[in-house]
Design a protein around this motif. Structure first.
Motif, PDB file in Angstrom:
ATOM      1  N   ASP A 131      37.518  62.000  63.676  1.00  0.00           N
ATOM      2  CA  ASP A 131      37.513  62.608  65.053  1.00  0.00           C
ATOM      3  C   ASP A 131      37.603  64.373  64.930  1.00  0.00           C
ATOM      4  O   ASP A 131      38.804  64.651  64.865  1.00  0.00           O
ATOM      5  N   ALA A 132      36.443  64.905  65.011  1.00  0.00           N
ATOM      6  CA  ALA A 132      36.504  66.234  64.958  1.00  0.00           C
ATOM      7  C   ALA A 132      36.053  66.790  66.328  1.00  0.00           C
ATOM      8  O   ALA A 132      35.427  67.892  66.443  1.00  0.00           O
ATOM      9  N   VAL A 133      36.386  66.188  67.328  1.00  0.00           N
ATOM     10  CA  VAL A 133      36.038  66.693  68.653  1.00  0.00           C
ATOM     11  C   VAL A 133      37.613  67.226  69.466  1.00  0.00           C
ATOM     12  O   VAL A 133      37.472  68.380  69.826  1.00  0.00           O
ATOM     13  N   GLY A 134      38.523  66.259  69.468  1.00  0.00           N
ATOM     14  CA  GLY A 134      39.627  66.673  70.221  1.00  0.00           C
ATOM     15  C   GLY A 134      39.571  66.401  71.806  1.00  0.00           C
ATOM     16  O   GLY A 134      39.015  65.642  72.394  1.00  0.00           O
ATOM     17  N   PHE A 135      40.578  66.851  72.502  1.00  0.00           N
ATOM     18  CA  PHE A 135      40.742  66.633  73.740  1.00  0.00           C
ATOM     19  C   PHE A 135      39.943  67.106  74.853  1.00  0.00           C
ATOM     20  O   PHE A 135      39.754  66.547  76.063  1.00  0.00           O
ATOM     21  N   GLU A 136      38.869  67.623  74.376  1.00  0.00           N
ATOM     22  CA  GLU A 136      37.701  68.191  75.579  1.00  0.00           C
ATOM     23  C   GLU A 136      36.631  67.221  75.233  1.00  0.00           C
ATOM     24  O   GLU A 136      35.280  67.310  75.672  1.00  0.00           O
ATOM     25  N   ALA A 137      36.845  65.998  74.745  1.00  0.00           N
ATOM     26  CA  ALA A 137      35.822  64.835  74.474  1.00  0.00           C
ATOM     27  C   ALA A 137      34.999  64.517  75.895  1.00  0.00           C
ATOM     28  O   ALA A 137      35.896  64.297  76.841  1.00  0.00           O
ATOM     29  N   LEU A 174      41.587  68.853  67.930  1.00  0.00           N
ATOM     30  CA  LEU A 174      42.916  69.298  68.421  1.00  0.00           C
ATOM     31  C   LEU A 174      43.081  68.539  69.725  1.00  0.00           C
ATOM     32  O   LEU A 174      42.278  68.305  70.623  1.00  0.00           O
ATOM     33  N   TYR A 175      44.392  68.128  69.707  1.00  0.00           N
ATOM     34  CA  TYR A 175      44.925  67.501  71.101  1.00  0.00           C
ATOM     35  C   TYR A 175      46.295  68.369  71.451  1.00  0.00           C
ATOM     36  O   TYR A 175      47.108  69.034  70.652  1.00  0.00           O
ATOM     37  N   VAL A 176      46.400  68.711  72.801  1.00  0.00           N
ATOM     38  CA  VAL A 176      47.475  69.364  73.414  1.00  0.00           C
ATOM     39  C   VAL A 176      48.289  68.789  74.197  1.00  0.00           C
ATOM     40  O   VAL A 176      47.965  67.856  74.765  1.00  0.00           O
ATOM     41  N   THR A 177      49.400  69.563  74.390  1.00  0.00           N
ATOM     42  CA  THR A 177      50.473  68.969  75.263  1.00  0.00           C
ATOM     43  C   THR A 177      50.325  69.465  76.783  1.00  0.00           C
ATOM     44  O   THR A 177      50.653  69.130  77.661  1.00  0.00           O
ATOM     45  N   GLY A 178      49.599  70.590  76.768  1.00  0.00           N
ATOM     46  CA  GLY A 178      49.211  71.413  77.932  1.00  0.00           C
ATOM     47  C   GLY A 178      47.994  71.864  78.381  1.00  0.00           C
ATOM     48  O   GLY A 178      47.276  72.471  77.646  1.00  0.00           O
ATOM     49  N   ASP A 179      47.212  71.004  79.129  1.00  0.00           N
ATOM     50  CA  ASP A 179      45.826  71.273  79.547  1.00  0.00           C
ATOM     51  C   ASP A 179      45.615  71.543  80.897  1.00  0.00           C
ATOM     52  O   ASP A 179      45.461  70.464  81.695  1.00  0.00           O
ATOM     53  N   PRO A 180      45.626  72.723  81.592  1.00  0.00           N
ATOM     54  CA  PRO A 180      45.518  73.031  82.904  1.00  0.00           C
ATOM     55  C   PRO A 180      44.176  72.644  83.466  1.00  0.00           C
ATOM     56  O   PRO A 180      44.021  72.298  84.687  1.00  0.00           O
ATOM     57  N   GLY A 181      43.078  72.579  82.532  1.00  0.00           N
ATOM     58  CA  GLY A 181      41.997  72.044  83.154  1.00  0.00           C
ATOM     59  C   GLY A 181      41.467  70.676  83.161  1.00  0.00           C
ATOM     60  O   GLY A 181      40.264  70.446  83.099  1.00  0.00           O
ATOM     61  N   ALA A 182      42.528  69.953  82.831  1.00  0.00           N
ATOM     62  CA  ALA A 182      42.066  68.307  82.526  1.00  0.00           C
ATOM     63  C   ALA A 182      41.455  67.671  83.755  1.00  0.00           C
ATOM     64  O   ALA A 182      41.943  68.267  84.916  1.00  0.00           O
ATOM     65  N   ALA A 183      40.755  66.874  83.591  1.00  0.00           N
ATOM     66  CA  ALA A 183      40.515  65.928  84.810  1.00  0.00           C
ATOM     67  C   ALA A 183      41.472  65.252  85.504  1.00  0.00           C
ATOM     68  O   ALA A 183      41.052  64.818  86.751  1.00  0.00           O
ATOM     69  N   ASP A 184      42.621  64.811  84.851  1.00  0.00           N
ATOM     70  CA  ASP A 184      43.703  63.903  85.616  1.00  0.00           C
ATOM     71  C   ASP A 184      44.971  64.452  85.156  1.00  0.00           C
ATOM     72  O   ASP A 184      45.236  65.302  84.380  1.00  0.00           O
ATOM     73  N   ASP A 185      46.129  64.346  86.054  1.00  0.00           N
ATOM     74  CA  ASP A 185      47.311  64.843  85.637  1.00  0.00           C
ATOM     75  C   ASP A 185      47.934  64.187  84.396  1.00  0.00           C
ATOM     76  O   ASP A 185      48.980  64.829  83.841  1.00  0.00           O
ATOM     77  N   ASN A 186      47.602  62.981  84.097  1.00  0.00           N
ATOM     78  CA  ASN A 186      48.139  62.605  82.884  1.00  0.00           C
ATOM     79  C   ASN A 186      47.368  63.186  81.451  1.00  0.00           C
ATOM     80  O   ASN A 186      48.221  63.755  80.948  1.00  0.00           O
ATOM     81  N   ALA A 187      46.280  63.506  81.667  1.00  0.00           N
ATOM     82  CA  ALA A 187      45.495  64.505  80.678  1.00  0.00           C
ATOM     83  C   ALA A 187      46.164  65.857  80.501  1.00  0.00           C
ATOM     84  O   ALA A 187      46.033  66.494  79.414  1.00  0.00           O
ATOM     85  N   LYS A 188      46.624  66.221  81.685  1.00  0.00           N
ATOM     86  CA  LYS A 188      47.264  67.605  81.796  1.00  0.00           C
ATOM     87  C   LYS A 188      48.352  67.885  80.872  1.00  0.00           C
ATOM     88  O   LYS A 188      48.769  68.893  80.482  1.00  0.00           O
ATOM     89  N   VAL A 189      49.024  66.695  80.691  1.00  0.00           N
ATOM     90  CA  VAL A 189      50.303  66.713  79.707  1.00  0.00           C
ATOM     91  C   VAL A 189      49.896  66.051  78.044  1.00  0.00           C
ATOM     92  O   VAL A 189      50.870  65.861  77.791  1.00  0.00           O
ATOM     93  N   GLY A 190      48.700  65.945  78.240  1.00  0.00           N
ATOM     94  CA  GLY A 190      48.453  65.050  76.598  1.00  0.00           C
ATOM     95  C   GLY A 190      48.301  63.759  76.776  1.00  0.00           C
ATOM     96  O   GLY A 190      48.263  63.301  75.619  1.00  0.00           O
ATOM     97  N   GLN A 191      48.476  63.229  77.903  1.00  0.00           N
ATOM     98  CA  GLN A 191      48.611  61.579  77.974  1.00  0.00           C
ATOM     99  C   GLN A 191      47.149  61.074  78.276  1.00  0.00           C
ATOM    100  O   GLN A 191      46.695  61.231  79.419  1.00  0.00           O
ATOM    101  N   ILE A 192      46.488  60.420  77.315  1.00  0.00           N
ATOM    102  CA  ILE A 192      45.344  59.874  77.624  1.00  0.00           C
ATOM    103  C   ILE A 192      45.034  58.514  77.073  1.00  0.00           C
ATOM    104  O   ILE A 192      46.230  57.819  76.974  1.00  0.00           O
ATOM    105  N   GLY A 193      43.984  57.902  77.699  1.00  0.00           N
ATOM    106  CA  GLY A 193      43.769  56.434  77.731  1.00  0.00           C
ATOM    107  C   GLY A 193      43.264  55.838  76.256  1.00  0.00           C
ATOM    108  O   GLY A 193      42.341  55.396  76.374  1.00  0.00           O
TER     109      GLY A 193
END
Length: 403
Positions: free
Chosen positions: A269-275, A308-327
């Motif tokens: 995985d060379a993409v990270g959290f903005e996939a 890269l994956y982060v613990t803080g993403d103010p531009g994430a699509a949902d509240d979970n992703a904003k704190v690095g919690q993804i499905g």
């Protein structure tokens, strides 16, 4: 006193060149106070920056997808000439040209002694690990500048053996500070070896570096997936197979068209959290790539995750992703007995050996990532081009030292 110019973050999709103070042999005050150590740094060196690269991790900040404050200095991929050393620096001399690992490490703590320099315990009071010019990484000044201070210089700097040879191969050697070791780390973590079939998600610079690293490790087939046609062509230019994820169809079927079966031996995985999800115009789904690589990696396979994956993403699509919690479909990976590794690449684990490959003409990483030289003043425009998907690795040449 000589001045210093540096690239700074000015807000979403905006950077600028600003004048700052010339570096001192001092560590950031917040590190000294937070760690209870002296600010004076006789263990440090000041480097005249020879090359410094724009990284996808920088781009996350510039897009406004981190908590980086306006005024954050940028740049953690640094190669430079030593122009000053502290009294405690014994083995690095003025005039040496050196690669600077993006991980700032003390060389003294438990993690450094275990070779885990990406999570040094003594360089960032907020959490383990630090880097130059990056949010929440200790307040160290960035290296997209004319000059930069490097602490614990004897430990951190990788000296090139011959100055003329180094300058001749500088567009390759500049990749040792981050993306070449990072891509290599992703491939090694995935277990790439002789004869492996490999899928690399993402044809940005790190993905291309992981693909080239997989070739160096002996992979029989390297498949790179992306939605950007120009970047896919760049992957093809050095012998990779490609899959276009902007078109319809299952990834496993596209893999099968290349290797004759719907799975690979190793995946990166060379993409990270903005996939993004698959298909033209697809929206952001940050777990897409992680789920993809679990779906196409064979049972018992390794997954390298340098993205890269982060613990803080103010531009994430949902509240979970904003704190690095993804499905992530962890049950799938568990059922297939996958093993995986995340986190910063410990650059010092690999950079000397990769340097030797470059100097012996065994690795052509600059060609693989399409290294493109620019001036410091061109950096803001290069950030814009990179954001639009340019298939280039921008190398800033602040002092016109690159032939």
């Amino acid at each position: 006193m000589t001045s210093n110019r540096v690239v700074v973050y000015k807000g979403p999709l905006e950077t600028a060149i600003e004048d700052i103070d010339y570096p001192k042999l001092e560590i950031p005050a917040e590190v000294a106070e937070g760690m209870g150590i002296k600010q004076a740094a006789p263990h440090a060196a000041i480097l005249k920056v020879v090359t410094t690269n724009i990284c996808g991790s920088d781009q996350h900040m510039v897009r406004g997808r981190t908590i980086a404050p306006v005024g954050q200095s940028l740049g953690h991929e640094i190669t430079g000439e030593v122009v000053e050393t502290g009294d405690d620096v014994l083995f690095v001399k003025e005039g040496d040209i050196c690669s600077v690992p993006f991980n700032i490490a003390c060389g003294r703590c438990r993690m450094c002694n275990e070779g885990k320099t990406g999570v040094c315990l003594n360089v960032n009071p907020a959490r383990p690990g630090a880097a130059y010019g990056y949010v929440d990484m200790g307040g160290w000044i960035g290296g997209q500048a004319e000059y930069v201070m490097v602490p614990f210089a004897d430990f951190n700097l990788l000296k090139f053996p011959d100055r003329d040879q180094a300058l001749e191969k500088i567009l390759d050697l500049t990749m040792l500070s981050d993306i070449f070791p990072t891509g290599y780390h992703g491939a090694v973590s995935a277990g790439v070896t002789t004869g492996s079939t490999v899928y690399v998600a993402g044809a940005g610079p790190v993905g291309l570096a992981a693909a080239h690293a997989s070739q160096l490790l002996g992979a029989s087939v390297v498949i790179v997936g992306d939605m950007n046609a120009e970047r896919l062509r760049q992957a093809e230019s050095f012998g990779c197979a490609t899959v276009d994820l902007s078109t319809s169809g299952e990834l496993s079927d596209k893999i099968a068209e290349v290797v004759g079966e719907p799975e690979v031996d190793a995946a990166v995985d060379a993409v990270g959290f903005e996939a993004r999800a698959h298909g033209e115009g697809a929206g952001e789904q940050p777990a897409t790539v992680l789920n993809d690589i679990m779906s196409v990696a064979r049972v018992g396979a390794g997954l390298g995750i340098p993205g890269l994956y982060v613990t803080g993403d103010p531009g994430a699509a949902d509240d979970n992703a904003k704190v690095g919690q993804i499905g992530v479909k962890l049950g799938l990976g568990w059922a297939k007995s996958h093993h995986f590794q995340t986190g910063q690449c410990p650059v010092k684990r690999y950079n000397r050996k990769l340097m030797n490959l470059i100097l012996a003409d065994k690795a052509q990483i600059a060609k693989a990532v399409n290294a493109t030289k620019i001036s410091l003043d061109e950096a803001p425009d290069a950030y814009q081009q990179f954001d639009q998907g340019a298939a280039r690795k921008y190398v800033i040449d602040p002092h016109s030292m690159v032939a």
